[in-house]
Design a protein around this motif. Sequence first.
Motif, mmCIF file in Angstrom:
data_model
loop_
_atom_site.group_PDB
_atom_site.id
_atom_site.type_symbol
_atom_site.label_atom_id
_atom_site.label_comp_id
_atom_site.label_asym_id
_atom_site.label_seq_id
_atom_site.Cartn_x
_atom_site.Cartn_y
_atom_site.Cartn_z
ATOM 1 N N LEU A 1 -20.823 -21.960 41.590
ATOM 2 C CA LEU A 1 -21.250 -22.499 40.296
ATOM 3 C C LEU A 1 -22.316 -21.640 39.634
ATOM 4 O O LEU A 1 -22.609 -21.804 38.440
ATOM 5 C CB LEU A 1 -21.776 -23.929 40.485
ATOM 6 N N THR B 1 -22.001 -18.957 35.959
ATOM 7 C CA THR B 1 -21.744 -19.564 34.644
ATOM 8 C C THR B 1 -21.465 -18.497 33.596
ATOM 9 O O THR B 1 -20.743 -18.731 32.631
ATOM 10 C CB THR B 1 -22.948 -20.415 34.211
ATOM 11 N N THR B 2 -22.045 -17.315 33.778
ATOM 12 C CA THR B 2 -21.757 -16.160 32.929
ATOM 13 C C THR B 2 -21.286 -15.024 33.822
ATOM 14 O O THR B 2 -22.005 -14.603 34.723
ATOM 15 C CB THR B 2 -23.003 -15.703 32.151
ATOM 16 N N PHE C 1 -12.359 -22.342 36.124
ATOM 17 C CA PHE C 1 -13.779 -22.053 35.917
ATOM 18 C C PHE C 1 -13.983 -20.622 35.434
ATOM 19 O O PHE C 1 -14.940 -20.331 34.714
ATOM 20 C CB PHE C 1 -14.536 -22.284 37.234
#
Length: 341
Positions: A14, A17-18, A60
């Motif tokens: 997680l 995110t970038t 994701f």
Amino acid sequence: MASERDDFIRSGPLHLTTVNWGNVHHRRSIAASLVQGVYVLERDRQEKNRKALAPPWWEFFHFELFYTLVDDVDSSIFGAIYEFKQEANRYYLAEIPRFVIAFRGTITQLDCLMGDLSLDLNLIQNGLHQTSRFGTAMKAVIKMVSVSGASNVWLTGHSLGSSIAMLAGKNMARTGHFLESYLFNPPFISAPIERIKDNKVRHGIRIASSLITAGLTFAMKVNQESQQSEDPFDVLSTWIPNLFVNPSDHLCCEYIRHFEHRENMESFGAGGIARLAMKNSLTGLLMNAMGWEYQEELQLIPSAYLTINRSPSPNFKRAHGIHQWFRGDLSLHSKVYQYKL
């Protein structure tokens, strides 16, 4: 009940995110996540009553499931082709693949255990190329490369799946198509030399083996010079797959010593012997000398970008698992081993 490790929210990377596609660690985490997606796809198939947990492992990172690869013997899902959603990026980046072809390793659930163990046995016997699962995988790789070009296709896999990806990558490299490959815990089938405690004995065995293998390889090369103009091993030298290994995993740790030994031999002025020796195994050469057909060992590759996870591993299961490669806090050591013609 679903395993916590199948749940992306509880176990996935997680922190990404970038995504910086130019960052090798980000690419490693994404490739490992896509392999985990294949594992979870198969477990979703087996546990039909549970909520599907697989999609977040690719969604994701802005991929979509393009196609699933199914074993025609046991009907298990052993691979997946993912396509990147180009609209997710405002600008095209060369580092982003259009397609990623991922292969899982052995699953111990009964629905596919026997089929997977049969493939493991074929791998040990150096017969993976003869299995229907590999045939299905190879056809998929050829098709995707013909559709989008080698520069737009990645290969990735874990354990047994990394062996499938490696064999497919070698086959494509021999036709001039060099696919970017991420191979996690690829098995290295060999005598357990590393279990010998005496370092001098280990070193002596490796040198003796190299000398004998190099001599037999040279003799075989002289005998075959009139039959072929180009060494098939040398053709692979410019293909540099990414290998990810853990020294506590006895199934793949020999890759570390394999490349280190060649480098040590080169530093002592015996690089020519080392390069000849790594083209063949002693077992294969002896079998061929006796007239038995013996396929080139899968693990024999000339070049690699080797990444070693030196983070503490409490047991073999953790050392061999795919989950270690998601993390962003690993103690890693990476080195390129380029074969010199």
